[in-house]
Write a protein that holds these residues in place. Sequence first.
Motif, PDB file in Angstrom:
ATOM      1  N   THR A  64      -4.416   1.779   2.129  1.00 61.35           N
ATOM      2  CA  THR A  64      -3.377   2.273   2.238  1.00 61.35           C
ATOM      3  C   THR A  64      -2.153   1.529   2.962  1.00 61.35           C
ATOM      4  OG1 THR A  64      -3.502   3.740   3.949  1.00 61.35           O
ATOM      5  CG2 THR A  64      -4.078   4.805   1.818  1.00 61.35           C
ATOM      6  N   SER A  65      -0.933   1.732   2.408  1.00 63.55           N
ATOM      7  CA  SER A  65       0.393   1.062   2.939  1.00 63.55           C
ATOM      8  C   SER A  65       0.992   2.150   3.992  1.00 63.55           C
ATOM      9  CB  SER A  65       1.295   0.527   1.983  1.00 63.55           C
ATOM     10  OG  SER A  65       1.870   1.707   1.114  1.00 63.55           O
ATOM     11  N   PHE A  67       3.748   3.618   3.331  1.00 66.92           N
ATOM     12  CA  PHE A  67       4.007   4.674   2.775  1.00 66.92           C
ATOM     13  C   PHE A  67       3.259   6.014   2.900  1.00 66.92           C
ATOM     14  CE2 PHE A  67       5.630   1.292  -0.050  1.00 66.92           C
ATOM     15  CZ  PHE A  67       6.984   1.386   0.752  1.00 66.92           C
ATOM     16  N   PHE A  68       2.074   5.733   2.730  1.00 64.47           N
ATOM     17  CA  PHE A  68       1.170   6.848   2.791  1.00 64.47           C
ATOM     18  C   PHE A  68       1.192   7.874   3.857  1.00 64.47           C
ATOM     19  CE2 PHE A  68      -3.190   8.870   2.804  1.00 64.47           C
ATOM     20  CZ  PHE A  68      -3.369   9.163   1.635  1.00 64.47           C
TER      21      PHE A  68
ATOM     22  N   ALA B 389       2.490  -3.775  -1.268  1.00 61.35           N
ATOM     23  CA  ALA B 389       3.369  -2.974  -0.351  1.00 61.35           C
ATOM     24  C   ALA B 389       2.926  -3.429   1.144  1.00 61.35           C
ATOM     25  CB  ALA B 389       3.052  -1.540  -0.543  1.00 61.35           C
ATOM     26  N   ARG B 390       1.559  -3.839   1.488  1.00 57.51           N
ATOM     27  CA  ARG B 390       1.216  -4.216   2.713  1.00 57.51           C
ATOM     28  C   ARG B 390       1.833  -5.544   2.972  1.00 57.51           C
ATOM     29  NH1 ARG B 390      -3.701  -1.569   4.262  1.00 57.51           N
ATOM     30  NH2 ARG B 390      -4.499  -3.333   5.358  1.00 57.51           N
ATOM     31  N   LEU B 467       0.716  -0.770  -4.769  1.00 59.28           N
ATOM     32  CA  LEU B 467      -0.147   0.008  -3.878  1.00 59.28           C
ATOM     33  C   LEU B 467      -1.679  -0.231  -4.445  1.00 59.28           C
ATOM     34  CD1 LEU B 467       1.762   3.423  -4.132  1.00 59.28           C
ATOM     35  CD2 LEU B 467       1.861   1.699  -2.482  1.00 59.28           C
ATOM     36  N   GLY B 468      -2.618   0.345  -3.600  1.00 54.36           N
ATOM     37  CA  GLY B 468      -3.895  -0.082  -3.904  1.00 54.36           C
ATOM     38  C   GLY B 468      -4.298  -1.321  -3.360  1.00 54.36           C
TER      39      GLY B 468
END
Lengths: 312, 691, 490, 221
Positions: A64-65, A67-68, B389-390, B467-468
Amino acid sequence: MIGDRPLALVLVEMILLVLVGPLVTGTIQKMKARLQCRQGAGVFQPYRDLAKLFRKGTVQADTTSGFFWSIPVLVLAATVAAGALVPVIRAGPPAFPLGDAVMLLGLLALARFLTAVGALDAGGAFGGMGASREMTIAPLVEPVLMMVVFSTAVAAGTTELGALAAHRGTSWFLAWRAADFLGFAAMLVLLPAETGRIPVDNPDTHLELTMLHEGMLLEHSGPGFGCMALASHTRQIVTLSLVSALFFPIGPAGGAAGLLLGAGAFAVKILVLATFLALVESSYAKLRLFRVPQYLGVGFVCALTALALRIL
Amino acid sequence: MESGPGVIAACYGAGALLSLLLARWSGRLALVVSHLAAAAGAAAGLALSLGLLLGEPGRTLIRPLPNFFPFAKLSLLIDGLSAYFLLVVSVVAVAAAIYGPAYLRAHSPDAGSTRQAAQGFALNVFLGCMAFLCCAGDALTFLFCWEGMTLASYVLVVSDDRDGENARAGLLYMVMAHGGTALLLVAFLALTERAGAFDFAALRAAAAGLDGPTRTTLFFLALGGFATKAGVVPLHVWLPRAHPAAPSHVSALMSGVMLKVAIYGLLRFTFDLLAPVAGPLPFSWGWTVLFVGTTSAVLGVLYALQQHDLKRLLAFHSVENIGIILIGVGLAMILWRQSTGGALATVALTAALLHTVNHAAFKGLLFLGAGSVLSRTHLRNIEELGGLARRMPWTAGLFLLGAVAISALPPLNGFVSEWLTFQALLGGATRFHGPAGLVIVFSAAMLALTGGLAAACFAKAFGVTFLGRPRTSQAEHATEAPPSMIAGMLWLGALCVALGVAPGYAMRLLDAPTAALLHGPGASAVVTARGPLVLSTALTPSGTNGTAISMTMVAALLIALSAIALLLRRGVRRAPQRVAPTWTCGMTPTARFDYTATAFAKPLRLVFAALYHPRREVTRETAGTPYVVGRIHYAGEIVDLAETHIYHRVEREISALSQLIRARSTGRIYGYIGFVLAALFVALLLLGVAY
Amino acid sequence: MAETLLWVLPLVPTVTALLMLTTRDRRVLSAIDVAGSSVLLALALILARDVAAGGPRALGVFRVDALGLVFLLLVVVLTLAVSIYTVGWLKQAVAVGNMKAEYLRSYFALVHAFVATMIVTVLADNLGVLWIAMEGTTITSAVLIGYHGHHHGLEAAWKYIIVTTIGISFGLFGTVLVYAAYAAAAGVHGGAGSLSWSAIMQVAPTLDPGIIRIGFIFVMVGYGTKAGLAPMHLWLPDAHSQAPTPVSALLSGVLIKCALLGIIRFQTIAAAACGPAFPARVLIVFGLTSVVVATPFILAQHDIKRLLGYHSVEHVGIVALGLGFGGPVGTYGALLHVVNHGITKALAFFAAGKAIARYGTRDMRVIRGLLAVAPIGATLLMLAALSLAGVPPFSIFVSELMVLRAGIGHGHWLAIAIFLAMVVVIFAGLLHHAGAMVFGEPPATASREPEAWSPLIGMFVLAAIMILLGLTIPASLDRLLQRATEVVVG
Amino acid sequence: MSPLSPDAVHTVIDDLGALLLFTMILIVAAGQIYRAIYSVAAQSLLISIAGAVLATATGNPDLWVIAGITLAVKAILLPWVLHRVVQRMNVRREVEPVIPIAATLALAVAIVVVSFQLSASLGPVRQAITGNALPVGIALTLTGVLVMATRKTALTQMVGLFASENGIFFTAMAVTQGMPLIIEIGVILDVILAALVMTIMVLRVRSTVDADIADLDRLRG
């Protein structure tokens, strides 16, 4: 135009909704259990679950990033904020305008959007499936909801829920016309979809064939899951309040007596709608996903007819 | 302010020329300098438009231009409407100019200096043409800038060519644009020839003498021309090909601004030039616009939903948003009554104009975000991305912001304009009884559908892209975009937030254009009558009842509630946090467990199968026996109805006919002579005797 | 001074042509070529200044007014551009073996003879001399078209000479009829009258409308054949595609314009005698036919020079439409279009010629990725294509705009609708072809040698004029065109 | 002043016109190239006679010159050249019609009818024109082109071209009683030059690819 509901009252109503929300879920569960000839858990079981969740630790998926983590916060905030937009115990526009029915639907949609995004974050098939299905149903529900709102708003000339309720007045049961019946029927069709219940969704299982909303929450845990659960409860009661505000509101009455009367009436209305949901859940089977558009089509036709009757 | 237009022209002109000159020494230098000049020009445009919009009401800046053509007096005329659209152009131009150099370097490091010079040149010409199109005071300047804009954007589209795909996209774009221009030419020239002059004042006077059918014919000609440029269904087919093909910051300009310029043209031509002096606009105008707007909105978002090319998806969303703007414009046309002033028409027009700037902001932001991804991964297919996103947190956050805004979710700007549109629709529904009212309500339902589908689409786009887990090594090794690109996005993101949280303060900017077009009360007199914190509309004919919301209060409430929820989220006690793999029923999770975009959109693909005509092809490679499957290939596509049923057919028919005619010619000289003789014979018979 | 120039102007290329027969050296020939063309341009400019100051000048069968001056300037400017282009083009062509070094002098001499005949056409006041010069251009250019000597060239030349000779014999017939009407009206018998256009114009309103009508139709079909109006255009793509590139540029750029000048001269007579509606209708019919007929052939074309040839058909049609729509605006637009199309089409042929030399074929399916092998040439080709397609800020847009204005102003809605539809389709076809040639990956066979300077200079000059005229109409040109318009519409 | 009365001139010219039409029909109907060449020579001879008649009637010396040149060039020189070329080239002597000769004749008749109809519609102007010269001229010109359009060989096409030019000459003489001399001479020179260039081309193609130049059809579309 100065409203009838001071800001303090609006906030109190909002807090009331949040507090009562789990109770409604509990009540529905209890009624379902009784209908299925089970004892069932107590009506306060959702509170116990929440309390447990907020004390627990979290397990977070490694993919997860950032945001989660914040998704539950935002979802809860958006849902609760929607609660500030429905009149609960007194009709009439708020003293300082906050939002109207469109804003309410928007905030609920925001919560749903963020939930779906959160579901995709973990990178599992379940979350994706839940998000995909939820985002399939939602766009189909929203236009019908909007038409239902419009069917009453056209008469009142406003989409502000308090004002709508005030416009309907105290003697709503005398003033109901064919359009209102049809609009209400459409709303009843939509209610299970909007609250995530049978025949559209099944809140009780995590089986991949049935799940929509629950699938999206799979990777949330601990306080985060608590927030999401609380948001679900709140969302349910907000939807029920929206129905009552649109179709059988209680008129503006001053003083403490009026407030008490309003609170009592609110309790009755929510109870009636909750009973309806419980009955439907117990007597229908979950629909196939691709049957849902057809099911919603019934609501669409009802809403359109209601509007046609109102306008023509 | 008097020198404003000159400064703008000087900046863009200098940018264009310097780009050509400096490229001889260094393409990179040319790129940087030309973009800096563009930024300066955009800043000047911003200053000029803000000065006019916030200055004394009703002020109009008129500047004669040198007499380039002896048959027409050229001039600039900057009134409220012009200034507003100049503002829209400049706002996105600032971001694009900041973003551009770093993007072009990162995206195509091997570009030769010729290409860089062309890009810098064309960008400045493009921006200049758009700016002066909005400021044109006569038909000729308007048409010249119109075509210059098309040509410059065409150059930018084909500048980045790898496999000829862009050339094809550019061709389609140019042809459609040319067709649209042909319609516009007729519409404008019909007025200029009647007026004997090209300036707008003369055209207005000439239009006053038109009879009803002619007026309506001209309107539909102009609507056709502007709708082609705006990408209205079914004239949209060029848009999802051309916009993605351009460099991303140019895509942002094309989608965010160039389409709006068409809206400007439509407003100018309809309300300012063509509107009858007395009485409402003809019945057919507004309803047509409302209808095509609704159709575009729904079909645009439906097609967007099934796209897996990030930029193409965004381009289809432009079709949708233009549709939403046109709903507002159409309503304004329907509701406008000269006599009553029409506060409701003001609401509708305000909605349309506000959505114009809103869409410019969030679509610009989204295209820039997509550009960041593209420049880092060189991938546009979102199925090949994931997990960004990361790796690109800023880009992801800003993209999410844009996604929320474009999905018309509170508390961002997209919601505000859609809310106003809803209110205008509601007002329309209360005024028109009978089928007309039902059409309006249906339009509102479709608008709601559009919003819901947009949210679904962007949940997919954002989720699958950012994501993911990363699905390819390019996605896995992506890094954050350089600061200048982030800065460009931040500017637009801030605008999305500001216009969402405090839209009341922007209403003053809308005063001049709405008042100028509708000759009624300005936007702020209607929409922010209760102070800048509250947006309100008076919808009943008596004007007493109405709806009011406060974006600011809701935003404040959201922040306060988030703070409380944050406390809850932290938990009652400090419990341990653990990181574990995602639950996949006990298997080791890999990127193949991620939900793909195709899968995500599949339920809606089936629900709307009638509009998509989805095709799929599944082939199995088996190892000897049918029961052991080695590989399964899946290919699916959806069909753009307009494209297959109209464009491909027309194209096929025309080229088949041409081939046929060409094949008929024998090349025999007696045939040649026969034609000459026949021509003379027929001419003598028809023209010589019959006269 | 100016009167003398009327004789000197056609004499200059004649002298140059004779001079060229004295040498075989390519460099010397090119030098004479460029020098002769420059002198021609200088003299024409002097004449233009004189005429601008003192009005029309006449000497014998020659006369120059503003109308003729427009065409004269086009001829001399393009001649110079062609001369400059030829320097580098020829070098390459000789190296490849397309042109035989020993026959070069006859080539140059013929080109200048061709130019001389065109100048006579433009300056002729006497309609008979106009006809003779027109036939002269046919003969000289027919030899040039077949110059390469292979049977394709000869086929094209044969078609050209036969069809255009028929055409201008119709033109002669028309001239005879006009003279008959003139003789009847002026009361002269036999050869006593003159065929002077200016003399005829003085009595034009009294001419018999019936016979003028038939005469004008003959002239229209006759000179229309030479101008490439459909359906008499069939020879044009053959001839323009087979000629050496500089000759193609002259054929498309100027020669068909000279034929148009003939039509305009007779149009004025017909308009005075039968009222302007009659020639207008004839011109619109032929103009529209040309635009429509050219379309499918442009779309389904593979040969780049034939493409440009068909494109000339379209543009001649547009000029005819402009003349037909008439009025000051339409005529002005048509004359401006004559200039613009001449310049642009020459540029297009130049750029196409360079591309053909690079790929060794005229087949557009082979010419790919020109931008990669010759960026400047490719850019110029693209600019020319865009301009031909009518995109601003290039010159043709302005003149097409004027033609449209006239059409709309006079309410020719149907013609405008057909015209615009065809223009859009042609635009699609042209841009499709140009885009395919310019972009993409070049084949390995394409020559990648650096671009030669002299063709580029020739092209730059034309491109500069093209863009300049797209952005503004200089006051001097405007005055000239205004006066020319007055000559036509009075 | 003139030895012939206008009526007599009209009659003579009309008769000559009829004869010209007859030669034209011969050209159209000619199945062999020699006949066509002889017919066109005869036609030119008739035209020079017409020139002489008109010259006598009007006393215009230019017409004498023109009649002489026509006789020399078109009745003698060009037919002779064509004759030589046919002999040298050793080609098939048949003309190769595109459509049957009968159909060509029918078309020729249609042309004649239309020409007369056309000039009949002119009304008052016909007074100024000598007899039926105008319709005959138009018919001759158009039929000449018709011959070109319906024949496949280069030489027949040249014959048709000369016949067509004859029509114009006849019209010029009869209708206007002579164009300015200088123009007529220029026209004839052009015709000679064009004929020369055409002949060279025909021979050149015949010598290089051994085909009839008018039969080439590689350039198309």
